[in-house]
Design a protein around this motif. Structure first.
Motif, PDB file in Angstrom:
ATOM      1  N   ASP A   1      -0.527  62.098  31.757  1.00  0.00           N
ATOM      2  CA  ASP A   1      -0.282  63.505  32.085  1.00  0.00           C
ATOM      3  C   ASP A   1      -0.848  63.819  33.472  1.00  0.00           C
ATOM      4  O   ASP A   1      -1.807  64.574  33.618  1.00  0.00           O
ATOM      5  CB  ASP A   1      -0.915  64.400  31.019  1.00  0.00           C
ATOM      6  CG  ASP A   1      -0.559  65.869  31.225  1.00  0.00           C
ATOM      7  OD1 ASP A   1       0.467  66.142  31.880  1.00  0.00           O
ATOM      8  OD2 ASP A   1      -1.322  66.731  30.743  1.00  0.00           O
TER       9      ASP A   1
ATOM     10  N   ARG B   1      -4.294  73.650  35.695  1.00  0.00           N
ATOM     11  CA  ARG B   1      -4.242  72.577  34.704  1.00  0.00           C
ATOM     12  C   ARG B   1      -5.594  72.308  34.046  1.00  0.00           C
ATOM     13  O   ARG B   1      -5.676  71.541  33.090  1.00  0.00           O
ATOM     14  CB  ARG B   1      -3.721  71.292  35.342  1.00  0.00           C
ATOM     15  CG  ARG B   1      -2.354  71.428  36.001  1.00  0.00           C
ATOM     16  CD  ARG B   1      -1.627  70.111  36.015  1.00  0.00           C
ATOM     17  NE  ARG B   1      -1.288  69.687  34.661  1.00  0.00           N
ATOM     18  CZ  ARG B   1      -0.965  68.444  34.332  1.00  0.00           C
ATOM     19  NH1 ARG B   1      -0.967  67.503  35.257  1.00  0.00           N
ATOM     20  NH2 ARG B   1      -0.660  68.125  33.087  1.00  0.00           N
TER      21      ARG B   1
ATOM     22  N   GLY C   1       2.940  70.146  36.318  1.00  0.00           N
ATOM     23  CA  GLY C   1       2.964  69.710  34.932  1.00  0.00           C
ATOM     24  C   GLY C   1       4.323  69.261  34.452  1.00  0.00           C
ATOM     25  O   GLY C   1       4.461  68.787  33.322  1.00  0.00           O
TER      26      GLY C   1
END
Length: 380
Positions: free
Chosen positions: A226, A77, A50
């Protein structure tokens, strides 16, 4: 540094080669028993997930802890993981995609399979396929339970692990067809919220100045999303590692041959581990270890002898060599690295003896098209 085992629950692995549930090695503890080098990588990964992309260089075209890495990413995640792997069967008798799929199906948490919560499947450009593997189940249990797993694969909103092995490069974010088996196929859109993309043996895509630029240009549109990237280079000396590192803001974990054989700390830990691990248990655990004992031994000097075979039909000699390989017990070979390199020369033999000026290489991709190049053109 936080430890992988502290951020992810304990993981065991069933042994797909063991049919007796009373056998000691039927279900083996994995989390505490993987190799020190594998633990180091997983510890690094969970502390950067991340936040940072990772480049791992290791001299093996298979990233063997990949089932653990993919599960860890999806578990932490809460997003799907897309894996670029290979469908080519080599010396392992199964392709990397088949191996990762099978060994993921063996992972469990106190007897509960991990794929219940995070299913795995083969993804193509327009469809996803359930490749359910339950080699330890009885026929009656498998028939009843596989139907449930197929429905779970389709209906669950949980993250998935997607194994992609088509030619070319394409990040698949949704599909329109679902294939549950050879008979059951139906149209239904399935979208994937991807949180991690893993390139196993990225050397297949990045092997020249041209392909490295094309690869980075292709990834640019995803860099602001992301998504974590893991790039596995099987050639630790690749001249394109730094280029990918700079363009993707990646953290490099370098495990070259020299590091593995000359770093006393790594060698000592590996030596202690491999000398103490149970040999039978090791056969199960090594499927998820990034390393093998032979990676830590210096290469032996090679003496070149006068050829012992007369000139003749190369196809005949090649066939004899392949028949000889069938009688080789690979588990008894000490220096497997040298063995595999020798096999690489064998399979390149027919290319090496032809006239180089007439040798053509088909190269390109589906976007720019394919062309044939001679050796000087290809090297440029």
């Amino acid at each position: 540094m936080e430890k992988w085992i502290e951020k992810v629950h304990e993981i065991n692995t069933y042994n797909p080669d063991c049919k007796d549930a009373d056998d000691y090695y039927y279900n083996t503890e994995l989390s505490e028993n993987i190799s020190p080098l594998t633990k180091f990588f997983l510890n690094t990964f969970v502390n950067t997930v991340g936040q940072k992309n990772i480049i791992i260089t290791f001299p093996d075209n298979i990233l063997r802890p990949l089932p653990l890495i993919a599960y860890t990413s999806s578990y932490l995640r809460k997003k799907s993981t897309l894996v670029f792997t290979s469908n080519t069967r080599g010396l392992e008798k199964k392709s990397p995609r088949e191996l990762h799929n099978l060994y993921y199906y063996m992972l469990n948490w106190d007897g509960e399979y991990l794929f219940y919560d995070i299913p795995i499947g083969y993804v193509y450009k327009d469809k996803i396929e359930a490749k359910i593997k339950m080699p330890l189940a009885t026929r009656r249990y498998r028939k009843r339970h596989v139907d449930f797993l197929k429905q779970n694969f389709v209906t669950t909103n949980r993250p998935k692990i997607l194994l992609y092995a088509d030619n070319g490069t394409k990040i698949v974010e949704n599909v329109n067809n679902i294939l549950l088996d050879n008979k059951t196929k139906f149209k239904q859109e399935m979208k994937f919220n991807i949180g991690c993309i893993i390139f196993e043996n990225v050397d297949r895509y990045v092997n020249s100045k041209y392909t490295s630029r094309q690869f980075i240009n292709w990834l640019k549109e995803y860099m602001d999303e992301d998504i974590n990237f893991i790039f596995h280079f099987s050639n630790p000396s690749s001249p394109f590692i730094n280029y990918v590192r700079e363009k993707t803001d990646s953290f490099v974990i370098p495990f070259s041959n020299s590091v593995l054989t000359n770093n006393n700390g790594i060698v000592e830990q590996a030596s202690n581990y491999y000398s103490s691990v149970d040999p039978n248990e090791s056969k199960v655990i090594e499927r998820y270890n990034i390393d093998r004992p032979y990676f830590y031994s210096d290469e032996s000097d090679i003496s070149v002898f006068k050829p012992l075979i007369e000139s003749g039909n190369i196809d005949s000699y090649f066939l004899e060599a392949k028949n000889l390989l069938k009688r080789v017990e690979e588990d008894s070979i000490l220096n497997k690295k040298l063995y595999y390199r020798s096999l690489g020369i064998l399979y390149s033999l027919q290319d090496l003896i032809i006239s180089p000026s007439k040798y053509k290489i088909r190269y390109g991709d589906y976007e720019i098209g394919w062309s044939f190049y001679n050796i000087p053109q290809f090297l440029e």
